[in-house]
Design a protein around this motif. Sequence first.
Motif, mmCIF file in Angstrom:
data_model
loop_
_atom_site.group_PDB
_atom_site.id
_atom_site.type_symbol
_atom_site.label_atom_id
_atom_site.label_comp_id
_atom_site.label_asym_id
_atom_site.label_seq_id
_atom_site.Cartn_x
_atom_site.Cartn_y
_atom_site.Cartn_z
ATOM 1 N N PHE A 1 0.760 -1.526 0.000
ATOM 2 C CA PHE A 1 -0.250 -0.192 0.221
ATOM 3 C C PHE A 1 0.958 1.392 0.128
ATOM 4 N N GLY A 2 0.415 2.203 -0.762
ATOM 5 C CA GLY A 2 0.787 3.844 0.106
ATOM 6 C C GLY A 2 2.377 4.000 -0.739
ATOM 7 N N LEU A 3 2.186 3.215 -2.066
ATOM 8 C CA LEU A 3 3.533 3.334 -2.483
ATOM 9 C C LEU A 3 3.683 4.848 -3.679
ATOM 10 N N ASN A 4 2.462 4.936 -3.596
ATOM 11 C CA ASN A 4 2.631 6.796 -4.475
ATOM 12 C C ASN A 4 3.340 6.285 -6.003
ATOM 13 N N LEU A 5 2.252 5.152 -6.131
ATOM 14 C CA LEU A 5 2.720 5.001 -8.354
ATOM 15 C C LEU A 5 3.033 5.590 -8.906
ATOM 16 N N PRO A 6 4.012 5.808 -9.898
ATOM 17 C CA PRO A 6 4.667 6.122 -10.717
ATOM 18 C C PRO A 6 3.189 6.761 -11.628
ATOM 19 N N SER A 7 2.781 7.624 -12.300
ATOM 20 C CA SER A 7 1.895 8.137 -13.264
ATOM 21 C C SER A 7 2.256 7.813 -14.295
ATOM 22 N N ALA A 8 3.195 7.606 -14.310
ATOM 23 C CA ALA A 8 4.145 6.888 -16.076
ATOM 24 C C ALA A 8 3.310 5.686 -16.366
ATOM 25 N N LEU A 9 3.133 4.668 -15.102
ATOM 26 C CA LEU A 9 2.815 2.779 -15.119
ATOM 27 C C LEU A 9 1.641 2.649 -15.594
ATOM 28 N N PHE A 10 0.880 4.167 -15.839
ATOM 29 C CA PHE A 10 -0.902 4.357 -15.473
ATOM 30 C C PHE A 10 -0.696 5.091 -16.774
ATOM 31 N N ARG A 11 -0.028 5.463 -17.938
ATOM 32 C CA ARG A 11 0.267 5.327 -19.410
ATOM 33 C C ARG A 11 0.430 5.101 -20.324
ATOM 34 N N PHE A 12 -0.179 4.866 -21.403
ATOM 35 C CA PHE A 12 -0.128 3.647 -22.287
ATOM 36 C C PHE A 12 0.640 4.317 -23.567
ATOM 37 N N THR A 13 1.772 3.329 -23.475
ATOM 38 C CA THR A 13 2.953 3.632 -25.463
ATOM 39 C C THR A 13 2.683 2.411 -26.379
ATOM 40 N N PRO A 14 1.899 2.900 -27.190
ATOM 41 C CA PRO A 14 1.796 1.553 -27.863
ATOM 42 C C PRO A 14 3.016 1.142 -28.829
ATOM 43 N N PRO A 15 3.323 -0.177 -28.516
ATOM 44 C CA PRO A 15 4.101 -0.914 -29.019
ATOM 45 C C PRO A 15 4.364 -0.861 -30.398
#
Lengths: 340, 170
Positions: free
Chosen positions: A194-208
């Motif tokens: 919990f509470g990792l303050n996950l990086p936003s980039a993890l939730f951005r999609f970059t199409p292969p």
Amino acid sequence: MMRRLIPVVWLATALAIPGLRVGASASLPSARDVVASMVAAPALVDYEATKVLTAVHEDRAETVTVLESYKRLGRLRLEFLSPESVSGRLVIDDGVSVWQYEPSQHLVIHGPSFVHTAEGPERVEEFLRSALIAVLGTEEVIGRQTVALAMETRDAGPSRRYWVDRETGVILRTEERDARGEIVFTSFFTRISFGLNLPSALFRFTPPSGARAIDLYESGDPVSSPEALQQASGVWVPPTLPFGYRFRAGAVVHHGALTSTSASYTDGVRTLTVFLTPSSRMAFPQVGVPVQMDAGAARLLDVGYFRVLMWQVGSTTFALAATLSPSRLLLVARALAPRQ
Amino acid sequence: MTHARWQRQLSAYVDGELTPHEAEEVQAHLAQCESCRAELDRLQSLKSLLGRLPERPVPETLWTSIRAQLDRPQQSWIALVEQWLRGVVRRPALAAAALALVAVLVAIPLVRGRLERLRAAELGPELYIREHALASASDPFLDRAYLGLLISDAGLALVGAPREETKESR
């Protein structure tokens, strides 16, 4: 009299679950407090976890393992690990739209979001009004203290049990049982941070690079009344259905040449969707198992979490999708009959 | 009157087709205009040249053939169809090919419509699953990972690449 007895009998049955420490009831939070913490959780915590899902389809169970990451507010990342048929699938929902990458097809599908952000206190009240909710006790799940909560709609249909993390309100384990008490779905975390303050980039999609991309936005603008839906599609649907379902929203759905009118209903907790499709646009589907209805032959498709009942009357193919049992789906289908 | 128009009047003057008043006007203009006088000389010499050409007799068959065309009745559509059918009998292979082409052109939309209906019967349930799963997202306690699995499986089926297990289990 019998209606008054239902909650009492249900609570007594729900409490008779082995393994729950009901003796600690003095320190148990109220059902209202637990539901409020569940509703508020998506606005309060980030987490990164491994989850195991098991859904029963008719006589077959499928277990899926997934890495689930969540970031406030309403961003979700799912990386499917097993079985092999879904391994490598990536689903990223940024709260606005969802991106799905299928490595075996080198394919990207883009569609509407399915993650809702935290809701207000009125939603808590709606849950408390619409469902029978009871705190069953406390239990440790993956080393964390949880409150076990039972939730059942007032028509004594399928029921759910949640194991809710006492600190964060996150549901660590879920069970869904059908009207006979058989488990039809379970999900639980095998680990969670919990509470990792996950990086936003993890939730951005970059199409292969080189991946084929397809947009799947099939629903037209939603309307909020049966009258508006009739105006938009020419199709009539009732404002209410049996088991306390009331109209919530409707839309005209398109997929290629296939056009259908959808109307979704809620009993305050669950969703039921009615689809009306012109038979001129679609032959009668042959999936699922045959069932008999007053209107004639019908098909029932068990998806695991919910079922789809399909039947044909005149020039229209009807479909009902809900977590209801087959017999209850048939009763709802009958309620759609008089104006068909 | 413009000079160009005077010149156009000259041809009618040479042929004696003008009224006396118009002829007087032309003569008055000729008295003043040297280029029109030159044009009048050219036209008069051309007329005398044509007048010296020998007359050729009209062939006797010409009128007969014109008369025959005038007397022939208008052909009705029935006669045209008969004529076409006679052509068909004479060239059966060509006629069969033409009929086959027409049949194909008529059948294409019918077959395509039927195939689309059958294809829709395969996709319809997937569309129902996906739309219902999306509608169910308003329930905050539904498992998001499983919703994601259902929506993504149905999405794959809709784009024509269904997951193998999903297909088997249905």
